[in-house]
Design an enzyme around this catalytic site. Structure first.
Site, PDB file in Angstrom:
ATOM      1  N   CYS A 138       0.819  -1.222   0.000  1.00  0.00           N
ATOM      2  CA  CYS A 138       0.000   0.000   0.000  1.00  0.00           C
ATOM      3  C   CYS A 138       0.849   1.267   0.000  1.00  0.00           C
ATOM      4  O   CYS A 138       0.351   2.342  -0.310  1.00  0.00           O
ATOM      5  CB  CYS A 138      -0.957  -0.009   1.177  1.00  0.00           C
ATOM      6  N   HIS A 195      -3.518   7.212   1.775  1.00  0.00           N
ATOM      7  CA  HIS A 195      -3.846   5.896   1.249  1.00  0.00           C
ATOM      8  C   HIS A 195      -5.240   5.514   1.763  1.00  0.00           C
ATOM      9  O   HIS A 195      -5.580   5.764   2.918  1.00  0.00           O
ATOM     10  CB  HIS A 195      -2.806   4.880   1.713  1.00  0.00           C
ATOM     11  N   ASN A 234     -10.029  -0.373  -1.154  1.00  0.00           N
ATOM     12  CA  ASN A 234      -8.572  -0.264  -1.099  1.00  0.00           C
ATOM     13  C   ASN A 234      -7.959  -0.871  -2.367  1.00  0.00           C
ATOM     14  O   ASN A 234      -7.949  -2.089  -2.535  1.00  0.00           O
ATOM     15  CB  ASN A 234      -8.060  -0.991   0.154  1.00  0.00           C
TER      16      ASN A 234
END
Ligand code: COA
Length: 332
Positions: A112, A253, A283
């Site tokens: 990520c 993020h 995500n």
């Protein structure tokens, strides 16, 4: 040394939308639980194609907006944990599909935090004069490594791709101005894909045990993410003498809305200065930050000179923040 400035952006998400109600049909979960615990309402999954196919439309949009062709690109970096193949790199696949015949390139793996890590590497290449037109891609086809029978992870992820073009700028006031990156390998055990690599090569057993999917100890990762995202954001603000009112946008993020909200609170930033699209995409791992940048640019919500803080936390553990000033005018 010139600065590395973002001179164009592009993004792509698959057409097929999977609302939370999709999971309600076959898992013991609910729209209410998913929205309350994560902020996610829907996500996109690619029915066909690979991660490179999420990048190509985003890259074309990025090049078109800048008015240049694929042959003008001299370097391609792809941040991803879902490469098309172990090898060759997804960067090489993108080079071929895009026709960027003059580019070299490579993949970068930081989960990520992939986009933030790659942005720092890319900026250094541009600042050093080693690249003049660098295509930086963050993309993940998370549906290829998510266990759709595990309610704890299936609802969290989505597929998408985002691309930025980096070029040298002689204006010292805009571009990538500062960055801090961290890693703590002790956290690796809490978020990883157990099999498929050299530590545990694929076998009938690993497939039967469903070890080729994302494993996450959600609560442990959540707690660490909240601490680290806030810590690193405050650090980069302090290093650059930035107060909350100086910041046009926080670009976090998109893993969990509660993590994002906690980070903004610690910065003293109101949520109307925070880019949030987790409700629509979930995500998308390395794609979340460039997806935000491209969408906000397209909507005319980013202006020349805007001060942005990009921040992420992910598997590894890896985390970091980038301070940049936006170098593009609003689109016409
Ligand atoms: N629907 C309903 N219940 C669910 C569920 C779902 N989709 N997923 C998990 N649950 C249950 C759990 O089984 C657990 O039940 P139990 O208490 O009976 O064991 C309960 O909800 C709470 O689980 P927990 O994992 O503590 O929930 P949480 O509030 O921490 O939220 C996450 C779970 C995954 C949303 C959250 O931990 C998270 O976002 N983690 C970090 C993600 C992240 O940042 N990753 C890093 C970057 S990729």
């Amino acid at each position: 040394m010139p600065r590395a400035a973002i001179t164009s952006v592009g993004h792509y998400v698959p057409e097929t939308v999977y609302p939370n109600s999709y999971f309600e049909q076959y898992l013991d979960t609910s729209d209410a639980w998913i929205v309350e615990r994560t902020g996610i309402r829907e996500r996109r999954f690619a029915c066909n194609g690979a991660t490179s196919d999420l990048i190509i439309p985003a890259a074309r949009q990025c090049l078109e907006r800048r008015g240049i062709s694929a042959e003008d690109i001299d370097c391609i970096i792809v941040a991803t944990v879902t490469p098309d193949y172990f090898f060759p790199s997804t960067a090489a696949v993108v080079q071929r599909k895009l026709g960027a015949t003059r580019a070299w390139g490579f993949d970068l793996s930081a989960a990520c935090s992939g986009f933030i890590y790659a942005l720092v590497v890319a900026a250094k290449l541009v600042e050093a004069g080693f690249s003049r037109r660098l295509l930086l891609c963050g993309a993940d086809k998370m549906s290829s490594i998510v266990n759709f029978d595990d309610r704890a992870t299936a609802v969290l992820f989505g597929d998408g791709g985002g691309v930025v073009l980096l070029e040298p700028s002689d204006n010292p006031d805009v571009g990538v101005l500062d960055a801090v990156l961290y890693m703590n390998g002790e956290g690796g055990q809490y978020l990883y894909m157990p099999a498929g690599g050299s530590a545990k090569p694929p076998s009938l057993e690993t497939v039967q045990n469903k070890e080729h999917y994302v494993f996450q100890e959600g609560r442990t990762v959540f707690k660490e993410a909240v601490i680290r995202m806030a810590e690193v954001t405050l650090q980069i603000m302090e290093r650059n003498g930035l107060r909350a009112e100086d910041i046009a946008w926080l670009v976090p993020h998109q893993a969990n809305l509660r993590i994002i909200t906690a980070t903004a609170e610690r910065m003293g930033l109101s949520m109307d200065k925070v880019m949030v699209n987790i409700d629509r995409y979930g995500n998308t791992t390395a794609a979340t930050i460039p997806l935000c940048l491209s969408e906000w640019y397209q909507a005319g919500k980013l202006d020349y000179g805007d001060r942005l803080i990009l921040v992420s936390f992910g598997a590894g553990y890896t985390w970091g923040a980038v301070y940049l000033r936006w170098s593009l005018p609003k689109p016409d």
